[in-house]
Design a protein around this motif. Structure first.
Motif, mmCIF file in Angstrom:
data_model
loop_
_atom_site.group_PDB
_atom_site.id
_atom_site.type_symbol
_atom_site.label_atom_id
_atom_site.label_comp_id
_atom_site.label_asym_id
_atom_site.label_seq_id
_atom_site.Cartn_x
_atom_site.Cartn_y
_atom_site.Cartn_z
ATOM 1 N N LEU A 339 0.781 -1.162 0.027
ATOM 2 C CA LEU A 339 0.147 0.001 0.058
ATOM 3 C C LEU A 339 0.745 1.400 -0.057
ATOM 4 O O LEU A 339 0.477 2.354 -0.695
ATOM 5 C CB LEU A 339 -0.850 -0.064 1.109
ATOM 6 C CG LEU A 339 -1.916 -0.972 1.171
ATOM 7 C CD1 LEU A 339 -2.799 -0.942 2.647
ATOM 8 C CD2 LEU A 339 -3.081 -0.825 -0.102
ATOM 9 N N ASP A 372 -8.147 -2.146 3.067
ATOM 10 C CA ASP A 372 -6.845 -1.465 2.513
ATOM 11 C C ASP A 372 -7.093 0.080 2.377
ATOM 12 O O ASP A 372 -6.354 0.706 2.557
ATOM 13 C CB ASP A 372 -6.770 -2.100 0.876
ATOM 14 C CG ASP A 372 -6.057 -3.338 1.103
ATOM 15 O OD1 ASP A 372 -5.733 -3.944 2.209
ATOM 16 O OD2 ASP A 372 -6.066 -4.066 -0.117
ATOM 17 N N LEU A 373 -8.310 0.702 1.883
ATOM 18 C CA LEU A 373 -8.700 1.921 1.805
ATOM 19 C C LEU A 373 -8.628 2.697 2.907
ATOM 20 O O LEU A 373 -8.028 3.729 2.958
ATOM 21 C CB LEU A 373 -9.998 1.841 1.139
ATOM 22 C CG LEU A 373 -10.347 3.289 0.314
ATOM 23 C CD1 LEU A 373 -9.257 3.492 -0.760
ATOM 24 C CD2 LEU A 373 -11.733 3.414 0.004
ATOM 25 N N ALA A 376 -4.796 3.198 3.709
ATOM 26 C CA ALA A 376 -4.287 4.113 2.878
ATOM 27 C C ALA A 376 -4.613 5.528 3.401
ATOM 28 O O ALA A 376 -4.039 6.504 3.285
ATOM 29 C CB ALA A 376 -4.657 3.898 1.318
ATOM 30 N N VAL A 398 -7.672 -2.038 -2.535
ATOM 31 C CA VAL A 398 -6.814 -1.499 -3.342
ATOM 32 C C VAL A 398 -5.811 -2.226 -4.009
ATOM 33 O O VAL A 398 -5.235 -3.396 -3.770
ATOM 34 C CB VAL A 398 -5.801 -0.407 -2.315
ATOM 35 C CG1 VAL A 398 -4.648 0.479 -3.336
ATOM 36 C CG2 VAL A 398 -6.634 0.614 -1.732
ATOM 37 N N VAL A 404 -9.269 1.278 -6.901
ATOM 38 C CA VAL A 404 -10.011 0.659 -5.450
ATOM 39 C C VAL A 404 -11.224 -0.011 -6.161
ATOM 40 O O VAL A 404 -12.209 0.402 -6.866
ATOM 41 C CB VAL A 404 -10.497 2.137 -4.870
ATOM 42 C CG1 VAL A 404 -11.293 1.640 -3.464
ATOM 43 C CG2 VAL A 404 -9.354 2.950 -4.450
ATOM 44 N N THR A 448 -9.984 5.479 -7.480
ATOM 45 C CA THR A 448 -8.624 5.121 -7.448
ATOM 46 C C THR A 448 -7.875 5.929 -5.989
ATOM 47 O O THR A 448 -8.620 6.633 -5.318
ATOM 48 C CB THR A 448 -7.894 6.532 -8.302
ATOM 49 O OG1 THR A 448 -8.287 7.706 -8.343
ATOM 50 C CG2 THR A 448 -8.543 5.728 -9.784
ATOM 51 N N VAL A 449 -6.763 5.575 -5.908
ATOM 52 C CA VAL A 449 -5.863 6.031 -4.730
ATOM 53 C C VAL A 449 -5.735 7.616 -4.769
ATOM 54 O O VAL A 449 -5.820 8.199 -3.914
ATOM 55 C CB VAL A 449 -4.771 5.364 -4.600
ATOM 56 C CG1 VAL A 449 -3.740 6.044 -3.399
ATOM 57 C CG2 VAL A 449 -4.919 3.849 -4.447
#
Length: 458
Positions: A339, A372-373, A376, A398, A404, A448-449
């Motif tokens: 990540l 994951d998100l 992040a 992610v 995502v 998206t990240v």
């Protein structure tokens, strides 16, 4: 051509690890034990077995077989009954594994005491590790009823089986399998062949008598102890009791269940008076959360079939050394490093010279990628020194491309967030089968990240 004769070769077997050798040696080459090598018995199997004298086994068509419907016995511990699917099945054998000192004996004694009080039948607690006085002292400390509880201090498996056959209890607890031995096996208690032999006899007794057994087995952190791992194929259900000693939270997971689902978990809190059932884990884990701190994000994970809100904390600081440190508590270390790389490459967040620390509050271990998100978002919040809005929950998977993805059970996650007063959710909704949004819940979709970093910065 002359006939070739094959002479039966003697096989030597280690009494500790069951390793085979064509010749005798003073030390086992597999486990390193001294004086454990001996000749195999004639009925050991392999080349010495005579298949010609064995009668053919009877075969039965499945159309003639009646389906088995085992009777379930509620233990009186709601979280345990949830894991079993309503209760323990008659004649079943359950293996309860976990690290030493995590609370296996406390859980087993609680089950035994409450089951005896609820049913009015006898429950046998066979312990080779503690005396009757020690078990009674623990029961008094836990304030458990002892009426109907019977103690057995025998460690010979034949003696334990004979006592159970005489009493015919509602449940029998074996604490632990490492202390039980079979007299016809030439090795000390705790050896691999002793554990398997004693467990096989206990399983045979349970199937023959219909008495359910709960067998406790110790497991090291890396899961390398031979006993419990060797017994998993013999028993009907395998439970894992997990947790950190420095945290009160305990999780009871199902690894195998022949009579029910393996998707359930039981959650307990270790208190001075013993294990307490946690019926609302989300409220328990978020009870002391302080909103407004940079690096704090709330996510919703699925433990078994229940959604749980957890707080994920991140700390980012400039490294004083040449190589930055990455540490994770309750989260996978390799996934954290992945990540961080995605945030660097795809999110435009420079973390190459920063130490990153991640902590899942409460001692819970997060395994699914839905967090994951949130991880992040916590890292971005800590790096930018911008706290996330109060009443926000974040979840999503992610990918390496910075995308995502949506996760399963979105409906249950949204409902759990709304029940705890979460008014805004940051997650990508599934493109097909849109979930029903609870009232007064706002969903902010991120795909998206980079969108996530922009949302945290803005």
């Amino acid at each position: 051509m002359p006939k070739t004769t094959v002479k039966n070769q003697q096989i030597f077997v280690c009494a500790n690890c069951d390793a085979q050798s064509p010749k005798w040696t003073g030390q086992c080459l597999e486990c390193g034990s001294w004086g454990t090598i001996g000749p195999a018995r004639p009925d050991y199997g392999g080349r010495g077995a005579s298949a010609a004298k064995t009668p053919a086994a009877a075969l039965t068509g499945f159309d003639e077989v009646l389906s088995a419907t085992g009777e379930r016995l509620a233990t009186g511990v709601g979280e345990v009954d949830r894991v079993f699917g309503g209760g323990i099945v008659s004649g079943s054998v359950t293996l309860l594994g976990g690290e030493p000192g995590i609370g296996k004996s406390t859980l087993a004694l609680t089950m035994a005491a409450r089951l005896a009080a609820k049913t009015g039948r006898a429950v046998v607690y066979a312990s080779g590790e503690e005396s009757a006085g020690q078990v009674k002292m623990r029961a008094e400390r836990l304030k458990l009823p002892t009426a109907g509880l019977l103690y057995c201090g025998e460690t010979a498996v034949d003696g334990v089986a004979a006592a159970l056959d005489k009493e015919k209890p509602a449940l029998a607890v074996i604490d632990s399998i490492q202390t039980i031995y079979a007299a016809d096996i030439p090795s000390e208690a705790g050896a691999l062949n002793q554990i398997r032999g004693a467990a096989a006899k206990l399983v045979g007794y349970a199937k023959r008598s219909g008495t359910p057994l709960l067998i406790i087995g110790h497991v090291t952190k890396d899961g390398q102890m031979a006993g419990p791992k060797t017994l998993e194929h013999l028993v009907d259900a395998v439970l894992s009791f997990e947790g950190e000693r420095s945290h009160p939270l305990r999780v009871l997971r199902v690894l195998k269940n022949r009579f029910g689902s393996t998707d359930e978990t039981g959650i307990f809190g270790m208190a001075e008076t013993g294990l307490e059932e946690i019926r609302n884990p989300s409220a328990y884990l978020l009870d002391e959360r302080q909103a407004g701190n940079p690096g704090s994000a709330v996510s919703c994970i699925i433990e078994g079939t229940r959604p749980i809100l957890v707080e994920i904390q991140a700390l980012v600081q400039k490294t004083p050394f040449g190589y930055p440190t990455r540490r994770a508590s309750g989260f996978d270390q390799s996934r954290l490093e992945m990540l961080i790389a995605v945030l660097n490459r795809r999110g435009g967040l420079d973390l190459s010279q920063s130490d990153v620390y991640i902590n899942v509050v409460g001692g819970l271990k997060v395994r699914e990628p839905a967090a994951d998100l949130a991880v992040a978002a916590a890292i971005a919040s800590a790096q930018l020194n911008r706290p996330l809005p109060e009443g926000l929950a974040v979840w999503g998977e992610v990918g390496l491309g910075g995308e995502v993805r949506s996760v399963l059970s979105t409906d249950r996650r949204l409902a759990e967030a709304a029940a705890l007063g979460i008014g805004e959710v940051m997650t990508p909704l599934p493109r097909s089968g849109k979930p029903k949004l609870p009232e007064r819940t706002k969903v902010r979709q991120v795909r998206t990240v980079r969108e996530l970093v922009s949302a945290v910065a803005g």
